[in-house]
Scaffold this active site. Structure first.
Site, PDB file in Angstrom:
ATOM      1  N   SER A  18     112.944  36.811  11.714  1.00 15.02           N
ATOM      2  CA  SER A  18     112.156  36.707  10.492  1.00 15.02           C
ATOM      3  C   SER A  18     111.400  38.018  10.314  1.00 15.02           C
ATOM      4  O   SER A  18     112.001  39.086  10.475  1.00 15.02           O
ATOM      5  CB  SER A  18     111.221  35.493  10.600  1.00 15.02           C
ATOM      6  OG  SER A  18     110.595  35.227   9.359  1.00 15.02           O
ATOM      7  N   HIS A  45     115.336  35.029   7.900  1.00 18.12           N
ATOM      8  CA  HIS A  45     114.523  34.495   6.820  1.00 18.12           C
ATOM      9  C   HIS A  45     114.345  35.625   5.808  1.00 18.12           C
ATOM     10  O   HIS A  45     113.916  36.717   6.171  1.00 18.12           O
ATOM     11  CB  HIS A  45     113.128  34.101   7.331  1.00 18.12           C
ATOM     12  CG  HIS A  45     113.153  32.995   8.325  1.00 18.12           C
ATOM     13  ND1 HIS A  45     112.052  32.677   9.082  1.00 18.12           N
ATOM     14  CD2 HIS A  45     114.121  32.114   8.692  1.00 18.12           C
ATOM     15  CE1 HIS A  45     112.344  31.654   9.870  1.00 18.12           C
ATOM     16  NE2 HIS A  45     113.596  31.305   9.657  1.00 18.12           N
ATOM     17  N   ASP A 138     110.703  28.711  14.198  1.00 12.13           N
ATOM     18  CA  ASP A 138     112.125  28.511  13.929  1.00 12.13           C
ATOM     19  C   ASP A 138     112.936  29.316  14.946  1.00 12.13           C
ATOM     20  O   ASP A 138     112.613  30.453  15.259  1.00 12.13           O
ATOM     21  CB  ASP A 138     112.448  28.973  12.502  1.00 12.13           C
ATOM     22  CG  ASP A 138     113.823  28.526  12.034  1.00 12.13           C
ATOM     23  OD1 ASP A 138     114.378  27.572  12.608  1.00 12.13           O
ATOM     24  OD2 ASP A 138     114.342  29.136  11.081  1.00 12.13           O
TER      25      ASP A 138
END
Length: 194
Positions: A18, A45, A138
């Site tokens: 991310s 992401h 995540d």
């Protein structure tokens, strides 16, 4: 981390991240050779508006062509795939990608957990999962799934990450095999290429 310690047979490497991960990839990808013996799958992401520019940017810094995945596209060894924005990326047992627009998981679509778990089901012990910089948890559950399936799990050294939360969560909760800086990650990717 010597080659003799890496007895891992590798058909696919999945990298997730991310915030701060693009900078890492811009250092990792140029270190890879023109040909790979495994499929490399990148799941980040990112905002929906960044659609094709990211694949072009990564390709421009690499000897490899980074391709954004299409729904029902066959997965092939030696290729580098990028999960498109705003879709969960799944891999079917027939080695075909599937894109899913269902609800966000961990506030994200694509979700690293979803892609990691899907890849673990398909590749089992021949999968390597790598988690990079990021600001939420995540990826941790997905790494655990890869580990349960017999795969190798690796995280970026938190002190080298722009946002350390994601790798720190994985280190705390998953039994990671390696915690590596960017240079060591590049070396691992090359050692797996046999």
């Amino acid at each position: 981390m010597e080659k003799s310690k890496l007895t891992h047979s590798c058909k696919a490497v999945i990298i997730g991240g991310s915030a701060g991960s693009i900078e890492v990839l811009l250092k990792l990808l140029p270190a890879l050779p023109e040909t790979l013996t495994y499929a490399l799958i990148i799941v980040l992401h990112r905002k929906h508006t960044a659609e094709s520019a990211l694949a072009e940017l990564l390709t421009s810094k690499s000897r490899l062509i980074i391709h954004e995945v299409d729904d029902k596209e066959p997965l092939k060894t030696g290729k580098v795939y990028l999960a498109p924005a705003d879709y969960h990326l799944l891999i079917e047992h027939s080695l075909v990608f599937s894109l899913d627009a269902s609800e966000k998981i961990n506030y994200s679509r694509p979700s690293l957990d979803v892609s990691f778990e899907s890849a673990a089901e398909v590749f089992g012990p021949e999968l390597v999962g790598i988690l990079l910089s990021g600001a939420n948890a995540d990826g941790t559950a997905g790494l655990k799934a890869i580990k349960r399936a017999g795969g190798l799990i690796v995280v970026q050294k938190p002190e080298t990450a722009r946002v350390a939360y994601m790798p720190q969560q994985a280190i705390q909760e998953a039994n990671v095999d390696y915690v590596l800086d960017i240079f060591e990650l590049a070396r691992l990717l090359n050692l797996l290429n046999n």
